[in-house]
Design an enzyme around this catalytic site. Structure first.
Site, PDB file in Angstrom:
ATOM      1  N   ASN B 123      12.269   0.051 -14.951  1.00 22.09           N
ATOM      2  CA  ASN B 123      11.310  -0.199 -16.601  1.00 22.09           C
ATOM      3  C   ASN B 123      11.952   0.168 -17.389  1.00 22.09           C
ATOM      4  O   ASN B 123      12.456   0.514 -18.091  1.00 22.09           O
ATOM      5  CB  ASN B 123      10.803   1.829 -16.251  1.00 22.09           C
ATOM      6  CG  ASN B 123       9.606   1.714 -17.157  1.00 22.09           C
ATOM      7  OD1 ASN B 123       9.249   1.598 -18.038  1.00 22.09           O
ATOM      8  ND2 ASN B 123       8.751   2.612 -16.180  1.00 22.09           N
ATOM      9  N   GLY B 125      10.959   1.052 -20.483  1.00 22.63           N
ATOM     10  CA  GLY B 125      11.009   2.620 -20.926  1.00 22.63           C
ATOM     11  C   GLY B 125      11.928   3.622 -20.094  1.00 22.63           C
ATOM     12  O   GLY B 125      11.788   4.658 -21.206  1.00 22.63           O
ATOM     13  N   GLU B 126      12.535   3.108 -19.383  1.00 21.91           N
ATOM     14  CA  GLU B 126      13.775   3.999 -18.761  1.00 21.91           C
ATOM     15  C   GLU B 126      15.018   3.241 -19.211  1.00 21.91           C
ATOM     16  O   GLU B 126      15.521   3.745 -20.057  1.00 21.91           O
ATOM     17  CB  GLU B 126      12.874   4.507 -17.324  1.00 21.91           C
ATOM     18  CG  GLU B 126      11.753   4.811 -17.610  1.00 21.91           C
ATOM     19  CD  GLU B 126      11.358   5.680 -16.521  1.00 21.91           C
ATOM     20  OE1 GLU B 126      12.199   5.740 -15.316  1.00 21.91           O
ATOM     21  OE2 GLU B 126       9.706   5.924 -16.179  1.00 21.91           O
ATOM     22  N   MET B 127      15.317   2.733 -17.952  1.00 28.88           N
ATOM     23  CA  MET B 127      16.673   1.826 -17.801  1.00 28.88           C
ATOM     24  C   MET B 127      16.923   1.065 -18.195  1.00 28.88           C
ATOM     25  O   MET B 127      17.992  -0.013 -18.695  1.00 28.88           O
ATOM     26  CB  MET B 127      17.418   1.943 -16.471  1.00 28.88           C
ATOM     27  CG  MET B 127      17.593   3.942 -16.283  1.00 28.88           C
ATOM     28  SD  MET B 127      18.204   3.933 -14.431  1.00 28.88           S
ATOM     29  CE  MET B 127      19.577   3.872 -13.887  1.00 28.88           C
TER      30      MET B 127
END
Lengths: 334, 334
Positions: B123, B125-127
């Site tokens: 993702n 927006g994550e990792m």
């Protein structure tokens, strides 16, 4: 001498006669000793604090974020990520065996672990909190209040107690029992012939002039780029001169420990060297005026990899939950 | 029925006669059972991967960053911090007891833990990594290559193996032995009169209609704001409708587990409720059309705090170091 004390104690324990000779004292590197005189209550409290992200403004950064004990006590990136993803100015040194350093930080601006521990919490580019706010958080958590009282016997939590406990935990983060130490302590087949040849080269070439003692470094400040100037990142980094104010100390840094160096990549104050091969090559040229052959370099690297010791072995701490009155973290506030 | 199986097994073990009655089966909540049929090699590998920040682009975010096992399996902030300090759209649910959920994520878009585990890695927006890059990293680390081969018997590492191992570790993250479960299993003094009164209120008021079963939730999707509309953050969050495409599922969310709810603040999909008192109040009004008195609210909160079970108890994993060929993280590259 120190080794004699240990063998004395062991001999006492097993009822043997103390031997007066100690093979290891001839070597410029000595075996890591387990920590003596540790306050266990303080260690357990300090371990919790070391892992507690509530000591940061964002609520997501702890000591372990940049000094990750799963990863050799560092973050394995050139310079660390701070609050709001700020780029740190210098490589995060390993916390492993940091109790053996003559001072803390690359420039030695903190005299000891306790003095160091308060720095990142209040550094706007790192955990971006304040000591007062950190204490407010801890004081609002009943289980912490009880544990601090048990350990320190005081009704109020202070930043001194916090940093003392973190430092006490960090004293336990030594890594004894590396293959090299086994060899130093008499297990002559602990190193291969190649690794021993690497150690001999390490000594004969002069690396050991700075990288010696229990931590294989950490006990002096030295200029980076003694023979040839360093071409890496020097922007905004003045080294020891920032502490002493002396121009002669410009670009002097604390010699890093080489214990567990296989795990603490990338290397140098700017994390510019990704591999041990590269680091050994640069060090040879810049500090010793020596161009190691590929074979020599490989031998030294093989020796360096024998310095990986037993990593800290403990249960992941479970942290007490915040209470209704605990100030909440503000990760996205500026 | 499940409890009978356990008491049957226990009775068999201690050589007692199996009792055909089981006090706990009358209750809408059942005690958490330790996981059965666990692959230990896979668990140990999955534990390493869960803590490995090299599965992220930056090299500093692991599963444990947002699902922190020191902190009740969550990050205790309203919405998580992602790569480059991006603000996540929704509150990170606890990983504890997540194996008991009917599906994963608030909107249930992942059928199981394995399907979930691959999400955050890739993702942006994550990792912010990719599965291919993550596999490249793991394949470059000899100790991982060997461990994957030992566990899966294959020469190549695949993302399926990675997510399977992480899911297997996560299956072990159940929290049995809460005081409430002790009470369910017959220790009648495990709860105070006040806590029992809270449980009675929890049942009689209708909370238990959604929060039931082993996880006290996690087994259905329900509309947030059934009686009164929710006034919190709704921006860009459509809930279950985003998966089913049905308008009727708008703002339907998986009912969160209430296990360890004292540790998993702040509450709701947007993390808008900081305290259990606030969460109970909002839930009462919005879902049940009921305004709890201060005394009723306090009793329910007292009951909820009895749902904190034994937290995962394991040694912090030590991760194998990267090799010279391991692609380096790029924390500051866009």
């Amino acid at each position: 001498m120190k080794l004699k004390t240990i063998s004395g104690a062991i001999a006492l324990l097993v009822g043997m006669t103390v031997q007066s000779t100690s093979y290891a004292t001839d070597e410029p590197i000595s075996a890591i000793k387990p920590p003596a005189s540790i306050n266990l209550g303080m260690v357990e409290l300090g371990k919790k604090l070391y892992f507690d992200p509530r000591l940061s403004k964002s609520g997501i950064m702890s000591c372990n974020t940049c000094h990750n004990l799963s990863m050799g006590g560092t973050d394995n990136i050139p310079t660390s990520v701070g609050d709001h993803w700020q780029q740190g100015p210098i490589n995060a040194p390993t916390v492993l065996n940091s109790s053996l350093n003559l001072a803390q930080f690359w420039d030695g601006r903190a005299a000891d672990l306790k003095a160091q521990a308060g720095g990142p919490i209040a550094n706007p580019g790192e955990m971006a909190f304040t000591h007062t706010l950190a204490i407010n958080v801890l004081e609002s958590i009943p289980a912490y209040v009880r544990e601090f009282k048990m350990v320190f016997g005081k009704d109020k939590i202070s930043i001194d107690q916090v940093t003392l406990a973190i430092a006490e935990f960090e004293k336990t983060l030594v890594t004894p029992n590396s293959r090299f130490d086994q060899w130093l302590l008499g297990k002559k087949d602990a190193l291969t012939a190649n690794e021993q040849a690497g150690y001999k080269l390490f000594k004969d070439s002069g690396c050991v002039a700075c990288h010696n003692g229990e931590a294989v470094g950490g006990n002096s400040f030295q200029k980076m780029g003694l023979v040839e100037p360093y071409k890496g990142n020097t922007k905004g980094v003045e080294g020891r001169a920032g502490v002493t104010g002396k121009d002669a100390d410009r670009f002097n840094f604390k010699v890093p420990t080489l214990r567990n160096v296989e795990m603490t990549y990338p290397y140098f104050h700017d994390g510019a060297a990704n591999t041990l091969t590269e680091a050994v090559d640069v060090m040879g040229r810049l500090q010793l005026g020596k161009k190691f052959t590929q074979d020599e370099n490989a031998k030294i690297v093989a020796f360096l990899k024998t310095l990986t010791g037993d990593q800290p072995n403990f249960t992941l701490p479970i942290l007490p939950p915040s209470s209704d009155t605990t100030p909440r973290p503000t990760p996205f506030a500026k």
